[in-house]
Scaffold this motif. Structure first.
Motif, PDB file in Angstrom:
ATOM      1  N   PHE A  42     -25.365  -6.262   8.342  1.00 14.22           N
ATOM      2  CA  PHE A  42     -26.717  -6.166   8.897  1.00 14.22           C
ATOM      3  C   PHE A  42     -27.150  -4.701   8.999  1.00 14.22           C
ATOM      4  CE2 PHE A  42     -29.513  -5.615  12.562  1.00 14.22           C
ATOM      5  CZ  PHE A  42     -30.532  -6.511  12.279  1.00 14.22           C
ATOM      6  N   LYS A  43     -26.270  -3.860   9.514  1.00 17.42           N
ATOM      7  CA  LYS A  43     -26.589  -2.437   9.668  1.00 17.42           C
ATOM      8  C   LYS A  43     -26.837  -1.779   8.316  1.00 17.42           C
ATOM      9  CE  LYS A  43     -24.421   1.946  10.977  1.00 17.42           C
ATOM     10  NZ  LYS A  43     -23.209   2.588  11.519  1.00 17.42           N
ATOM     11  N   ASN A  44     -25.972  -2.043   7.338  1.00 14.59           N
ATOM     12  CA  ASN A  44     -26.109  -1.407   6.035  1.00 14.59           C
ATOM     13  C   ASN A  44     -27.337  -1.893   5.282  1.00 14.59           C
ATOM     14  OD1 ASN A  44     -23.776  -0.132   6.705  1.00 14.59           O
ATOM     15  ND2 ASN A  44     -22.557  -0.880   5.004  1.00 14.59           N
ATOM     16  N   ASN A  45     -27.687  -3.166   5.442  1.00 12.07           N
ATOM     17  CA  ASN A  45     -28.899  -3.677   4.800  1.00 12.07           C
ATOM     18  C   ASN A  45     -30.136  -2.950   5.311  1.00 12.07           C
ATOM     19  OD1 ASN A  45     -27.686  -5.535   3.116  1.00 12.07           O
ATOM     20  ND2 ASN A  45     -27.859  -7.235   4.556  1.00 12.07           N
ATOM     21  N   HIS A  46     -30.197  -2.758   6.620  1.00  9.91           N
ATOM     22  CA  HIS A  46     -31.352  -2.060   7.194  1.00  9.91           C
ATOM     23  C   HIS A  46     -31.333  -0.580   6.817  1.00  9.91           C
ATOM     24  CE1 HIS A  46     -33.426  -5.040   9.764  1.00  9.91           C
ATOM     25  NE2 HIS A  46     -32.262  -5.661   9.725  1.00  9.91           N
ATOM     26  N   ALA A  47     -30.150   0.019   6.740  1.00 12.18           N
ATOM     27  CA  ALA A  47     -30.056   1.423   6.329  1.00 12.18           C
ATOM     28  C   ALA A  47     -30.549   1.592   4.897  1.00 12.18           C
ATOM     29  CB  ALA A  47     -28.612   1.908   6.463  1.00 12.18           C
ATOM     30  N   TYR A  48     -30.149   0.683   4.008  1.00 14.06           N
ATOM     31  CA  TYR A  48     -30.597   0.769   2.618  1.00 14.06           C
ATOM     32  C   TYR A  48     -32.093   0.517   2.504  1.00 14.06           C
ATOM     33  CZ  TYR A  48     -31.143  -0.065  -2.342  1.00 14.06           C
ATOM     34  OH  TYR A  48     -31.574  -0.002  -3.643  1.00 14.06           O
ATOM     35  N   ASP A  49     -32.610  -0.398   3.317  1.00 11.00           N
ATOM     36  CA  ASP A  49     -34.055  -0.641   3.301  1.00 11.00           C
ATOM     37  C   ASP A  49     -34.821   0.625   3.654  1.00 11.00           C
ATOM     38  OD1 ASP A  49     -33.800  -3.272   2.577  1.00 11.00           O
ATOM     39  OD2 ASP A  49     -34.005  -4.074   4.621  1.00 11.00           O
ATOM     40  N   ARG A  50     -34.327   1.398   4.602  1.00 12.99           N
ATOM     41  CA  ARG A  50     -34.984   2.652   4.975  1.00 12.99           C
ATOM     42  C   ARG A  50     -34.927   3.644   3.814  1.00 12.99           C
ATOM     43  NH1 ARG A  50     -35.555   4.168  10.269  1.00 12.99           N
ATOM     44  NH2 ARG A  50     -34.632   6.209   9.891  1.00 12.99           N
ATOM     45  N   TRP A  51     -33.780   3.740   3.166  1.00 12.80           N
ATOM     46  CA  TRP A  51     -33.644   4.661   2.030  1.00 12.80           C
ATOM     47  C   TRP A  51     -34.563   4.242   0.883  1.00 12.80           C
ATOM     48  CZ3 TRP A  51     -32.506   4.388  -3.112  1.00 12.80           C
ATOM     49  CH2 TRP A  51     -32.174   5.591  -3.752  1.00 12.80           C
ATOM     50  N   TRP A  52     -34.595   2.958   0.591  1.00 11.09           N
ATOM     51  CA  TRP A  52     -35.406   2.475  -0.527  1.00 11.09           C
ATOM     52  C   TRP A  52     -36.892   2.613  -0.224  1.00 11.09           C
ATOM     53  CZ3 TRP A  52     -35.568   2.290  -5.315  1.00 11.09           C
ATOM     54  CH2 TRP A  52     -36.413   1.426  -6.034  1.00 11.09           C
ATOM     55  N   GLU A  53     -37.293   2.404   1.026  1.00 10.31           N
ATOM     56  CA  GLU A  53     -38.689   2.609   1.391  1.00 10.31           C
ATOM     57  C   GLU A  53     -39.088   4.064   1.205  1.00 10.31           C
ATOM     58  OE1 GLU A  53     -41.840   1.946   5.089  1.00 10.31           O
ATOM     59  OE2 GLU A  53     -39.691   1.654   5.418  1.00 10.31           O
ATOM     60  N   ALA A  54     -38.198   4.983   1.594  1.00 10.77           N
ATOM     61  CA  ALA A  54     -38.480   6.408   1.397  1.00 10.77           C
ATOM     62  C   ALA A  54     -38.648   6.734  -0.083  1.00 10.77           C
ATOM     63  CB  ALA A  54     -37.351   7.250   1.999  1.00 10.77           C
ATOM     64  N   ARG A  55     -37.798   6.130  -0.923  1.00 10.83           N
ATOM     65  CA  ARG A  55     -37.917   6.387  -2.367  1.00 10.83           C
ATOM     66  C   ARG A  55     -39.227   5.827  -2.917  1.00 10.83           C
ATOM     67  NH1 ARG A  55     -39.199   7.647  -6.343  1.00 10.83           N
ATOM     68  NH2 ARG A  55     -38.098   8.080  -8.298  1.00 10.83           N
ATOM     69  N   LYS A  56     -39.659   4.673  -2.459  1.00  7.85           N
ATOM     70  CA  LYS A  56     -40.923   4.101  -2.916  1.00  7.85           C
ATOM     71  C   LYS A  56     -42.107   4.952  -2.457  1.00  7.85           C
ATOM     72  CE  LYS A  56     -40.278  -0.070  -1.273  1.00  7.85           C
ATOM     73  NZ  LYS A  56     -40.541  -1.507  -0.962  1.00  7.85           N
ATOM     74  N   ILE A  57     -42.022   5.473  -1.237  1.00 11.67           N
ATOM     75  CA  ILE A  57     -43.101   6.321  -0.728  1.00 11.67           C
ATOM     76  C   ILE A  57     -43.253   7.565  -1.598  1.00 11.67           C
ATOM     77  CG2 ILE A  57     -43.749   7.833   1.192  1.00 11.67           C
ATOM     78  CD1 ILE A  57     -42.486   5.713   3.060  1.00 11.67           C
ATOM     79  N   TRP A  58     -42.132   8.176  -1.953  1.00 11.27           N
ATOM     80  CA  TRP A  58     -42.224   9.383  -2.779  1.00 11.27           C
ATOM     81  C   TRP A  58     -42.508   9.057  -4.243  1.00 11.27           C
ATOM     82  CZ3 TRP A  58     -41.967  14.773  -2.219  1.00 11.27           C
ATOM     83  CH2 TRP A  58     -42.122  15.188  -0.893  1.00 11.27           C
ATOM     84  N   GLY A  59     -42.266   7.834  -4.650  1.00 13.72           N
ATOM     85  CA  GLY A  59     -42.748   7.406  -5.960  1.00 13.72           C
ATOM     86  C   GLY A  59     -44.274   7.374  -5.981  1.00 13.72           C
ATOM     87  N   LEU A  60     -44.867   6.917  -4.861  1.00 12.89           N
ATOM     88  CA  LEU A  60     -46.321   6.968  -4.737  1.00 12.89           C
ATOM     89  C   LEU A  60     -46.824   8.406  -4.735  1.00 12.89           C
ATOM     90  CD1 LEU A  60     -47.005   4.223  -2.016  1.00 12.89           C
ATOM     91  CD2 LEU A  60     -47.502   4.092  -4.459  1.00 12.89           C
ATOM     92  N   MET A  61     -46.055   9.307  -4.124  1.00 17.03           N
ATOM     93  CA  MET A  61     -46.448  10.712  -4.134  1.00 17.03           C
ATOM     94  C   MET A  61     -46.570  11.234  -5.566  1.00 17.03           C
ATOM     95  SD  MET A  61     -47.129  13.575  -2.507  1.00 17.03           S
ATOM     96  CE  MET A  61     -46.392  13.806  -0.892  1.00 17.03           C
ATOM     97  N   VAL A  62     -45.625  10.879  -6.416  1.00 21.29           N
ATOM     98  CA  VAL A  62     -45.682  11.304  -7.817  1.00 21.29           C
ATOM     99  C   VAL A  62     -46.934  10.741  -8.490  1.00 21.29           C
ATOM    100  CG1 VAL A  62     -44.529  11.183 -10.065  1.00 21.29           C
ATOM    101  CG2 VAL A  62     -43.172  11.508  -7.983  1.00 21.29           C
ATOM    102  N   ASN A  63     -47.195   9.459  -8.295  1.00 16.23           N
ATOM    103  CA  ASN A  63     -48.341   8.817  -8.948  1.00 16.23           C
ATOM    104  C   ASN A  63     -49.667   9.392  -8.459  1.00 16.23           C
ATOM    105  OD1 ASN A  63     -46.435   7.196 -10.165  1.00 16.23           O
ATOM    106  ND2 ASN A  63     -46.785   5.439  -8.824  1.00 16.23           N
ATOM    107  N   TYR A  64     -49.815   9.514  -7.146  1.00 17.04           N
ATOM    108  CA  TYR A  64     -51.077  10.013  -6.592  1.00 17.04           C
ATOM    109  C   TYR A  64     -51.281  11.492  -6.919  1.00 17.04           C
ATOM    110  CZ  TYR A  64     -51.541   5.692  -3.886  1.00 17.04           C
ATOM    111  OH  TYR A  64     -51.680   4.370  -3.506  1.00 17.04           O
ATOM    112  N   SER A  65     -50.202  12.240  -7.053  1.00 15.89           N
ATOM    113  CA  SER A  65     -50.337  13.655  -7.416  1.00 15.89           C
ATOM    114  C   SER A  65     -50.926  13.803  -8.815  1.00 15.89           C
ATOM    115  CB  SER A  65     -48.970  14.347  -7.352  1.00 15.89           C
ATOM    116  OG  SER A  65     -48.451  14.346  -6.039  1.00 15.89           O
ATOM    117  N   ARG A  66     -50.452  12.986  -9.733  1.00 16.98           N
ATOM    118  CA  ARG A  66     -51.019  13.012 -11.083  1.00 16.98           C
ATOM    119  C   ARG A  66     -52.483  12.596 -11.063  1.00 16.98           C
ATOM    120  NH1 ARG A  66     -45.810   9.622 -13.208  1.00 16.98           N
ATOM    121  NH2 ARG A  66     -44.333  11.368 -13.428  1.00 16.98           N
TER     122      ARG A  66
END
Length: 301
Positions: A42-66
């Motif tokens: 349970f703990k690791n699933n939520h930890a990975y969800d936080r990491w993956w959400e951060a990666r998706k957010i910065w993926g949006l940063m790349v797209n919106y920057s272009r």
């Protein structure tokens, strides 16, 4: 080391001290191990969800920057018969300021919070300063920038003020101003979502009790194994203990993706990707592009 010494001590006591006998039923440790595995999962699933959400957010940063650079260079135009030198200067200044914003947000997110106990020698980058933003800002702008409590937000404010000035000078229509302002709001959202992850860690009780439960489980292991396995209880107990300790550590080091660790979201690499893309959109020479980032110890930072 603790679990090696513990297992060895229990085996020695069992072999050479007749008055001590370890007779803990195996189903006790099986039940505890099952509960612990569920808790760690349970703990690791939520930890990975936080990491993956951060990666998706910065993926949006790349797209919106272009998208931002494309909008700035195509939607801000001069009036008929007007020299376009001032517009080109404005376009370059706003794109460069956005590169500074990306670098500033990376540094801002990687600043340490009081609850974080990560030793300084575990940092991936040698320093975490706003120096990378300096080449993209004017001297006075940079001086004001570094004095702010929230430097990235200050840069977004300047971008909005430049858009308002371009509108007053007739370089932007109402509709184009609204579209560019919407993109700035997207950058505000990206910063806000990143700050939410940064400033709201996984509840501390998950970290504390996972350590307690792992310690109890791993301490009991050799006491259960020794009756049936004898000396083999030492390596088996150590291996099983390592598995549970590793699972606990993986969750702990994954849950905070903006702490400048090897396991973090690769903000440095993403920042360089954005800078390269935006300079290319400005039709700059490839000699001005930043050097490609080499993985450190096989990890993209």
């Amino acid at each position: 080391m603790y679990y090696i010494l513990l297992s060895t001590g229990i085996v020695l006591l069992n072999e050479y001290v007749d008055t001590i006998e370890f007779n803990i039923p195996s189903y006790t440790i099986a039940a505890l191990g099952t509960a612990l595995a569920i808790f760690l999962g349970f703990k690791n699933n939520h930890a990975y969800d936080r990491w993956w959400e951060a990666r998706k957010i910065w993926g949006l940063m790349v797209n919106y920057s272009r998208a931002w650079t494309r909008q700035v260079t195509t939607l801000i135009t001069t009036l008929e018969g007007e020299d376009d030198h001032s517009v080109r200067e404005l376009q370059k200044r706003m794109v460069y300021r956005h590169i500074a914003f990306v670098n500033a947000l990376r540094v801002f997110l990687r600043e340490k919070l009081s609850y974080n106990k990560l030793p300084v020698n575990e940092l991936v980058e040698e320093e975490n300063t706003y120096r990378d933003a300096r080449p993209f800002l004017g001297p006075e702008e940079y001086r004001q920038f570094v004095s702010k409590d929230n430097p990235p937000n200050f840069l977004l404010q300047l971008q909005g003020e430049d858009l308002a000035e371009a509108f007053r000078r007739g370089w932007l229509s109402d509709y184009r101003l609204i579209k560019l302002e919407e993109t700035l709001v997207d950058f505000n959202d990206i910063q806000g979502m990143s700050e939410r992850i940064k400033n709201t860690p996984l509840p501390r009780q998950y970290t504390f009790f996972s350590r307690v439960f792992v310690a109890i489980h791993c301490t009991l292991l050799p006491m259960v194994f020794v009756a049936d396995l004898g000396w083999m209880a030492i390596p088996i107990s150590v291996v099983v203990s390592f598995v549970f300790l590793a699972l606990d550590m993986i969750g702990e080091r994954t849950e905070d993706p903006f702490e400048n660790k090897l396991e973090d979201t690769p903000l440095t690499a993403l920042s360089l990707t954005i800078e390269t893309n935006l300079r290319e959109q400005l039709k700059e020479s490839k000699d001005n592009f930043p050097k490609k980032y080499s993985p450190e110890r096989g990890v993209v930072l």
